[in-house]
Design a protein around this motif. Structure first.
Motif, PDB file in Angstrom:
ATOM      1  N   LEU A  15       0.838  -1.197   0.000  1.00 25.98           N
ATOM      2  CA  LEU A  15       0.000   0.000   0.000  1.00 25.98           C
ATOM      3  C   LEU A  15       0.876   1.250   0.000  1.00 25.98           C
ATOM      4  O   LEU A  15       0.560   2.242  -0.655  1.00 25.98           O
ATOM      5  N   SER A  16       1.991   1.199   0.714  1.00 29.32           N
ATOM      6  CA  SER A  16       2.910   2.333   0.730  1.00 29.32           C
ATOM      7  C   SER A  16       3.509   2.563  -0.661  1.00 29.32           C
ATOM      8  O   SER A  16       3.629   3.693  -1.124  1.00 29.32           O
ATOM      9  N   LEU A  17       3.878   1.496  -1.349  1.00 27.40           N
ATOM     10  CA  LEU A  17       4.436   1.619  -2.695  1.00 27.40           C
ATOM     11  C   LEU A  17       3.404   2.225  -3.647  1.00 27.40           C
ATOM     12  O   LEU A  17       3.724   3.112  -4.443  1.00 27.40           O
ATOM     13  N   PHE A  18       2.163   1.773  -3.564  1.00 25.63           N
ATOM     14  CA  PHE A  18       1.123   2.351  -4.429  1.00 25.63           C
ATOM     15  C   PHE A  18       0.918   3.827  -4.088  1.00 25.63           C
ATOM     16  O   PHE A  18       0.695   4.639  -4.982  1.00 25.63           O
ATOM     17  N   GLU A  19       0.981   4.190  -2.806  1.00 28.10           N
ATOM     18  CA  GLU A  19       0.793   5.598  -2.465  1.00 28.10           C
ATOM     19  C   GLU A  19       1.892   6.450  -3.085  1.00 28.10           C
ATOM     20  O   GLU A  19       1.628   7.505  -3.660  1.00 28.10           O
ATOM     21  N   ARG A  20       3.134   5.982  -2.992  1.00 29.05           N
ATOM     22  CA  ARG A  20       4.228   6.731  -3.595  1.00 29.05           C
ATOM     23  C   ARG A  20       4.115   6.759  -5.123  1.00 29.05           C
ATOM     24  O   ARG A  20       4.633   7.652  -5.775  1.00 29.05           O
ATOM     25  N   SER A  21       3.410   5.778  -5.678  1.00 23.72           N
ATOM     26  CA  SER A  21       3.255   5.729  -7.128  1.00 23.72           C
ATOM     27  C   SER A  21       2.102   6.586  -7.607  1.00 23.72           C
ATOM     28  O   SER A  21       1.969   6.835  -8.809  1.00 23.72           O
ATOM     29  N   GLY A  22       1.244   7.041  -6.699  1.00 22.51           N
ATOM     30  CA  GLY A  22       0.166   7.931  -7.112  1.00 22.51           C
ATOM     31  C   GLY A  22      -1.235   7.428  -6.800  1.00 22.51           C
ATOM     32  O   GLY A  22      -2.213   8.087  -7.126  1.00 22.51           O
ATOM     33  N   TRP A  23      -1.358   6.254  -6.158  1.00 26.20           N
ATOM     34  CA  TRP A  23      -2.679   5.723  -5.829  1.00 26.20           C
ATOM     35  C   TRP A  23      -2.826   5.584  -4.317  1.00 26.20           C
ATOM     36  O   TRP A  23      -2.066   4.842  -3.683  1.00 26.20           O
ATOM     37  N   LYS A  24      -3.794   6.259  -3.757  1.00 25.88           N
ATOM     38  CA  LYS A  24      -4.069   6.102  -2.330  1.00 25.88           C
ATOM     39  C   LYS A  24      -5.096   5.000  -2.137  1.00 25.88           C
ATOM     40  O   LYS A  24      -6.208   5.062  -2.677  1.00 25.88           O
ATOM     41  N   ILE A  25      -4.707   3.998  -1.390  1.00 26.24           N
ATOM     42  CA  ILE A  25      -5.593   2.863  -1.139  1.00 26.24           C
ATOM     43  C   ILE A  25      -5.878   2.847   0.345  1.00 26.24           C
ATOM     44  O   ILE A  25      -4.967   2.881   1.171  1.00 26.24           O
ATOM     45  N   HIS A  26      -7.153   2.850   0.686  1.00 27.19           N
ATOM     46  CA  HIS A  26      -7.499   2.869   2.101  1.00 27.19           C
ATOM     47  C   HIS A  26      -8.363   1.666   2.427  1.00 27.19           C
ATOM     48  O   HIS A  26      -9.405   1.449   1.818  1.00 27.19           O
ATOM     49  N   GLN A  27      -7.892   0.865   3.367  1.00 25.47           N
ATOM     50  CA  GLN A  27      -8.616  -0.343   3.752  1.00 25.47           C
ATOM     51  C   GLN A  27      -9.461  -0.009   4.972  1.00 25.47           C
ATOM     52  O   GLN A  27      -8.952   0.151   6.067  1.00 25.47           O
ATOM     53  N   HIS A  28     -10.754   0.154   4.774  1.00 19.74           N
ATOM     54  CA  HIS A  28     -11.621   0.451   5.908  1.00 19.74           C
ATOM     55  C   HIS A  28     -11.814  -0.796   6.748  1.00 19.74           C
ATOM     56  O   HIS A  28     -12.020  -1.885   6.217  1.00 19.74           O
ATOM     57  N   HIS A  29     -11.756  -0.613   8.023  1.00 15.52           N
ATOM     58  CA  HIS A  29     -12.086  -1.683   8.967  1.00 15.52           C
ATOM     59  C   HIS A  29     -13.458  -2.233   8.598  1.00 15.52           C
ATOM     60  O   HIS A  29     -14.399  -1.474   8.397  1.00 15.52           O
ATOM     61  N   ARG A  30     -13.560  -3.538   8.492  1.00 13.27           N
ATOM     62  CA  ARG A  30     -14.853  -4.180   8.244  1.00 13.27           C
ATOM     63  C   ARG A  30     -15.360  -4.025   6.808  1.00 13.27           C
ATOM     64  O   ARG A  30     -16.474  -4.396   6.498  1.00 13.27           O
ATOM     65  N   TYR A  66     -14.809  -4.867   2.699  1.00  9.56           N
ATOM     66  CA  TYR A  66     -14.129  -5.907   1.960  1.00  9.56           C
ATOM     67  C   TYR A  66     -13.283  -5.316   0.856  1.00  9.56           C
ATOM     68  O   TYR A  66     -12.180  -5.743   0.595  1.00  9.56           O
ATOM     69  N   PHE A  67     -13.809  -4.289   0.185  1.00  5.72           N
ATOM     70  CA  PHE A  67     -13.082  -3.717  -0.927  1.00  5.72           C
ATOM     71  C   PHE A  67     -12.362  -2.476  -0.459  1.00  5.72           C
ATOM     72  O   PHE A  67     -12.993  -1.516  -0.047  1.00  5.72           O
ATOM     73  N   PRO A  68     -11.041  -2.460  -0.518  1.00  6.92           N
ATOM     74  CA  PRO A  68     -10.346  -1.238  -0.137  1.00  6.92           C
ATOM     75  C   PRO A  68     -10.717  -0.133  -1.120  1.00  6.92           C
ATOM     76  O   PRO A  68     -10.963  -0.388  -2.305  1.00  6.92           O
ATOM     77  N   GLU A  69     -10.769   1.104  -0.630  1.00  6.53           N
ATOM     78  CA  GLU A  69     -11.021   2.256  -1.499  1.00  6.53           C
ATOM     79  C   GLU A  69      -9.745   2.622  -2.240  1.00  6.53           C
ATOM     80  O   GLU A  69      -8.674   2.657  -1.648  1.00  6.53           O
ATOM     81  N   ILE A  70      -9.856   2.949  -3.517  1.00  7.33           N
ATOM     82  CA  ILE A  70      -8.702   3.420  -4.271  1.00  7.33           C
ATOM     83  C   ILE A  70      -9.138   4.665  -5.029  1.00  7.33           C
ATOM     84  O   ILE A  70     -10.242   4.714  -5.565  1.00  7.33           O
ATOM     85  N   ASN A  71      -8.269   5.673  -5.046  1.00  6.60           N
ATOM     86  CA  ASN A  71      -8.688   6.953  -5.628  1.00  6.60           C
ATOM     87  C   ASN A  71      -8.489   6.992  -7.148  1.00  6.60           C
ATOM     88  O   ASN A  71      -7.852   7.883  -7.686  1.00  6.60           O
ATOM     89  N   ASP A  72      -9.015   5.991  -7.839  1.00 10.06           N
ATOM     90  CA  ASP A  72      -8.916   5.929  -9.294  1.00 10.06           C
ATOM     91  C   ASP A  72     -10.154   5.195  -9.792  1.00 10.06           C
ATOM     92  O   ASP A  72     -10.321   3.996  -9.513  1.00 10.06           O
ATOM     93  N   PRO A  73     -11.025   5.882 -10.523  1.00  4.20           N
ATOM     94  CA  PRO A  73     -12.275   5.234 -10.941  1.00  4.20           C
ATOM     95  C   PRO A  73     -12.046   4.107 -11.933  1.00  4.20           C
ATOM     96  O   PRO A  73     -12.956   3.323 -12.175  1.00  4.20           O
ATOM     97  N   GLU A  74     -10.829   4.006 -12.492  1.00  5.98           N
ATOM     98  CA  GLU A  74     -10.564   2.939 -13.465  1.00  5.98           C
ATOM     99  C   GLU A  74     -10.112   1.639 -12.799  1.00  5.98           C
ATOM    100  O   GLU A  74      -9.813   0.673 -13.488  1.00  5.98           O
ATOM    101  N   ILE A  75     -10.003   1.636 -11.473  1.00  2.00           N
ATOM    102  CA  ILE A  75      -9.503   0.441 -10.767  1.00  2.00           C
ATOM    103  C   ILE A  75     -10.441   0.070  -9.623  1.00  2.00           C
ATOM    104  O   ILE A  75     -10.908   0.942  -8.897  1.00  2.00           O
ATOM    105  N   THR A  76     -10.733  -1.227  -9.469  1.00  2.00           N
ATOM    106  CA  THR A  76     -11.267  -1.712  -8.184  1.00  2.00           C
ATOM    107  C   THR A  76     -10.232  -2.655  -7.610  1.00  2.00           C
ATOM    108  O   THR A  76      -9.704  -3.517  -8.313  1.00  2.00           O
ATOM    109  N   ALA A  77      -9.929  -2.467  -6.312  1.00  2.00           N
ATOM    110  CA  ALA A  77      -8.870  -3.263  -5.694  1.00  2.00           C
ATOM    111  C   ALA A  77      -9.474  -4.236  -4.696  1.00  2.00           C
ATOM    112  O   ALA A  77     -10.530  -3.994  -4.133  1.00  2.00           O
ATOM    113  N   ARG A  78      -8.813  -5.343  -4.496  1.00  2.00           N
ATOM    114  CA  ARG A  78      -9.166  -6.204  -3.366  1.00  2.00           C
ATOM    115  C   ARG A  78      -7.902  -6.869  -2.831  1.00  2.00           C
ATOM    116  O   ARG A  78      -6.931  -7.083  -3.558  1.00  2.00           O
ATOM    117  N   LEU A  79      -7.953  -7.149  -1.536  1.00  2.00           N
ATOM    118  CA  LEU A  79      -6.809  -7.770  -0.868  1.00  2.00           C
ATOM    119  C   LEU A  79      -7.012  -9.279  -0.807  1.00  2.00           C
ATOM    120  O   LEU A  79      -8.058  -9.744  -0.345  1.00  2.00           O
TER     121      LEU A  79
END
Lengths: 294, 294, 294, 294, 294, 294
Positions: free
Chosen positions: B22-37, B39-52
């Motif tokens: 997640l730190s590497l993606f943040e430095r690359s330009g994508w903020k990914i936030h995993q909300h407690h509880r 399932y899908f972490p939020e990513i600030n790019d409408p072209e991507i859906t992320a999952r862990l």
């Protein structure tokens, strides 16, 4: 350097905003250190004495002249009705750097759809005056009660029919199974002063300095510097890729076939901008962080 | 900006690699936030859906089209035998930013010197298939057993005669008193996609963007920027000191007796380079950190 | 690259200075990693072996040749009377980056005003020798006792009449209700070596390299880079604003109506400098952090 | 006291059951101390050597004679198919001291109501063999995939259509929005041995001792001692209030108008029993905790 | 109840023994509460004032009459040579409730086998005086140096040839790769007073009370109460099983076919005793914890 | 077992009293578990539903019939003026199990000695109504202001001239350099119900059960059981030593030369009682802890 009279009394918010505020001041050029068990935090500027207060209490202290300038919220300015001057908006927080909203919320499975459905009902809130005025202005007769906190839980526990509570993202509201039916107030942090301090040229100069640097540090949070070498003959195409609001710094290099180009851009566009710059022929692209952008 | 079809499904590794990823993606330009509880972490790019997901499971999900692209290890690609396309190597980890090795290890005081000494013995490992194949290819008959973790301890406790386990530096292996007798597999993180996603131009463009920025951020970790003023007549000697692979940015200053020189170098050489640059006449040498180097 | 003879033995302070020291070395170009349960920390330089010692013990180890070079305090150099060579002062700490003082303190409500009022009294301290000498030189007869720590509490508990204790800001002293009546010694961290190591050209070169980089990283802590675009006709006024000790880097831009100006300044003056530069016509002012300034 | 042959090899569960298991053994009379970096935990009984293993691995180690006796779950006995002898059930856990269930669960808003609705679907589980057999026995064709953990999330994330997962209270299942549609297996911790160890009289005696004390300590957890003085003429009425399964200890006091009555009862009934005993004339009622009840 | 003169001044050990000591006093009947930032801990007994001191300092404070009674170690009594009276031994600690030993240890791979092999060598220790005397008495000429802590590491780091350090189990010594070659001193905590306090009947009574209760609470730690019902005709056999040093409390029950038997036994024998008692016919065996045994 | 009507609604204090209250209920026989993110804590009694509320809010909820019974403070009963029935006092807290006091405090170095010295001054407090009434009753005209917390700091910061704040031991008041000049109110926790609930026989029975068990558990906290064997001929002397309010349980032993004596006594007297009992001939004295004493 400064007579005692012109030392400015600065109020900083205690509690959830405390850490991000001290960090913002540090990035702006002021180191503030809160000693355990000490009342007055140390600040490395002889022209300022700082103290930490509840945001709810800062407006009144400024009105009374106990403080000259402080950071508080638009919400508590309204609630306290304090007679103060707003210098500027400072949009930041622990969570989202977005303005926050005081919203009217009800149980997700309740029948209430609009504020008027709550006539005769009980509303719990920490923002008592604003909420009362909101319903009075709307001509809706409700029983507004002061809440000592944990307001969201009150609806679920059957202790209130609705609440007026502050939220940035709505997450906590929804996590309690509540539904927002109206927005009562949009709020954000503001730099606030008294008319008296503003009328004193020495203090006004200091307040404007604080404002300039805080804004510069806040702006730098979302920006980065990009530097690259550009083939001199590709300069127009590459400048064309750069968002028009930025005025790039362009210099010819000793090797005249190349120019150096430096820009400051929003970091949210970097991941799209870099591939385009590269495609157009830019080389040696580096990105670096910024402390302040004025 | 993007139709639903072209939203790319990105799989990120859960567990020990999660935080550095997640730190590497943040430095690359994508903020990914995993909300407690959530399932899908939020990513600030409408072209991507992320999952862990577990790294072990990502290859199969890509093969089945449940994910379009993901980060996993060369080891689990082999173990699962999933039919996927490797885009690039991404060499980073929580510890050493070096590739990791699966090694065959035995008790330090045991008589085993080579794999063939283990014929008829019990081998514990989490990498069951690769280990079985390794011994079959070598024509050595062993009893390979699946280990649910804490594998290093099994030899010491007498529960296995040897283990096959992953290590970056060998420290944990040695700390258990084990001795490495063979290397079974060298592995590292890889960016992996499916043939289907790669064949879709819109998805391929996105995957290449992710790859370009991840590589740029990884590269910047070990590099720094150096800037200095150089007497114009010492320019050749000073350029001579700078490692040949770097192409410095050189510009004449208004005071023509001086040139400005900027370079990007590996931070491991800085402590030796600076004294030499200074000795040659460079002045005002400053070093600064970099976010990305493309 | 280096014979065993020329490997330099470096002593680093254990305890409260440990973390800031390792951080300083990292910023200077040396990564030092202290493995749990290992005696010798790892350092990424084959010309150095490092070890962590109590600051009190480092002077003697250098005098005895057990170490070649080390970081210790002026106070413990005096206390131990070790025969060593001071290379340079390194003023940093966990708290304030200011020199620290050993002070003589008494109960806030006691009658003692000057050292001579303590004749015949009991003094507790960890700096036994220096304190004894201080009173002997002053011709005051006191009973100096070694303290195993929690020295400040001893006066309050009635276990001593006065203490000699180290302090940077005086906060802890005052928090115990004590009053400072004299300053016994001003101290700070120093880079120290033996005459033997200094006389060995290979070791001296290494010590000078360490000193150069440590100083460069320490200096960078309080400095920042400022970059701005300046109207060519305002250049003299703006250069006039810049502190004379800085030699700015000035270059003409492709748009000749503007020059680029880069300076390195103390971050404590930035909050005053930026408003003045802006008032004189500078635009696009950015501030960025520095790793090293040589 | 014991020859090496008769030292019993005891396997204890590592992981979530580790802490409650060591605590249960301590209350039973055996202190087990797991030294950091040591493989064999210390146990204060020369007739036992203990080791910590994954519950999944204990059955196989007992079958192979590597362990003589151990604590594992009914679920992993079935999954591994190991040929071992169950000595007794030990119902305890970190959470509820109730047996646990492996259940088949689907998304709360999915159409699946019964196992047969899952024909052709993907099932994720850590209990691969048992789950495959469950569906084969029911004649339902499904794709069972091994899950490396975080199984509940897989349905929500769209990575599986159903899961088979263990639960005590159903809380985690429901917290993920899942719905249980079938119970695959009820399980609990068991004390397990090999036929060989059981056939050895010395080892059997030791296993029976362990079993007796573990059961005694487990029983004491839910029981308390009550002691009271009872008027001799109210003895029948008071004994009538006491649950019939308890055999009270009754003694005449020196003051013959009173008897002393002592009972051991389930602590869950105490809050109802005490008011009734008091109403019937009991005095000086005290309640105390118990370590063991045999 | 008590005049100021007879208030006893009690010294308690600060640091690693602090928590177990306060706990022991609480179990003995005295609640001691150490307020943050307060010097004198509160104790719920008007006849005592308590203070926390370093164990090293307590002997001297007692000799000087600053304290009347205190807990310290045999080692520091010897080291300080303070003239005090030992009331009793109190064997407890944070780790093992065993006496501790100061041992002479050398590097595991060094040639030293006996103290005399260290002639001319450097010994590091915190117990300077005792160590010097130990070698003088043995006629061995060594250089004993005071160590400010982390003594074990000094041998490994080449800073000393041997150390004299305290250990309960030898674990830390061995973990540093050291080898014990001699025992210098066996030590344990002691209750210590001054001759003056002991000669004052009022103070002596108080000291004896403290001693009696501390001993009673310490003893109870390793003991438990067992209670059971015994068939009257099996009484002799069952009493025969009970360790002879215990004098059981036996009473006839109202149902004369049974006797009640209560005993206090060492908890380490319970796991063997209970099975035998049960085999002989005892029923309703319960075990309970004890606070004090006098 | 119970119709919905007769389920009692119990209010428990949230915040600093929460943990000791849940612990008290557990010792009384009710396990209450507060699930993260759940509003209603689980309680293992079908006749009760529990909820956690601020103590300030409980009185009003009981008056309004939202709760049937609850734990709150005498202070907030007065402040809110709620019309409720007090069942009993429950004196416990996180700190001292003593009643707490609301006191009037001023700066230690201020001239104020009595409440009347504060005429015309500003008083900060969280107990607004009670404080206003206190000054009105005394005929002193002051400006009482509501404080959002950190009240003690306000005097020091110059934000108020005096405060009215709650304290158990005065420690925090003194730690802020304040001086207490009057006591405004003594308060403690109380079990409170509504007249309506008390008039319902089913609910009253339940409230009385809760009260009986809470009192029994609170009482047990300060009591312990003592058991001893007494020479039959010393029985009168020994009974004479035992506090007269205790009615000992005395039984003849099988060995008629001895009697068994059991008593329940306040643990604060044990340290004095045991030496006297021993001196009179009692043997085998043991002390054990109690869960409840009714």
């Amino acid at each position: 350097m400064s007579s005692t009279n012109s030392i400015i009394k600065l109020g900083l918010p205690k509690g959830s905003l405390e850490k991000p505020t001290l960090s913002l001041f540090e990035r702006s050029g002021w180191k503030i250190h809160q000693h355990h068990r000490n009342y007055f935090p140390e600040i490395n500027d002889p022209e300022i004495t700082a103290r930490l207060c509840r945001v709810q209490e800062i407006p009144k202290y400024i009105e009374d002249g106990i403080l000259d300038v402080g950071l508080t919220g638009k919400d508590w300015l309204l609630e306290t009705g304090a007679d103060v001057k707003v210098v500027s908006d400072l949009i930041y927080s622990k969570v989202s750097n977005r303005p926050a909203r005081w919203v009217l919320a009800v149980a997700g499975d309740s029948p209430y759809k609009r504020p008027e459905d709550l006539a005769g009902k009980r509303i719990a809130t920490e923002l008592l005056g604003v909420t009362k005025k909101y319903f009075e202005d709307a001509g809706i007769d409700v029983d507004v009660q002061y809440s000592w906190g944990a307001t969201e839980a009150k609806v679920v526990e059957g202790l209130a029919d609705a609440i007026v509570e502050v939220t940035e993202t709505g997450t906590t509201i929804r996590a309690h199974g509540l539904r927002i039916i109206a927005e009562v107030l949009v709020t954000n942090t503001q730099l606030v002063t008294s008319e008296a301090a503003w009328a004193d040229p020495e203090k006004r100069r200091k307040i404007e300095q604080i404002d300039l640097l805080l804004q510069g540090a806040l702006r730098a949070e979302s920006l980065v510097g990009l530097k690259m070498n550009v083939p001199s003959d590709k300069l127009p195409e590459i400048l064309n890729e750069i968002p028009s609001l930025n005025s790039p710094t362009i210099a010819e290099l000793t090797d005249t076939a190349w120019h150096s180009v430096e820009i400051v851009v929003d970091q949210s566009i970097v991941r799209d901008l870099i591939p385009r710059l590269k495609a157009e022929g830019a080389e040696g692209i580096i990105e670096y962080a910024l402390n302040k952008v004025i």
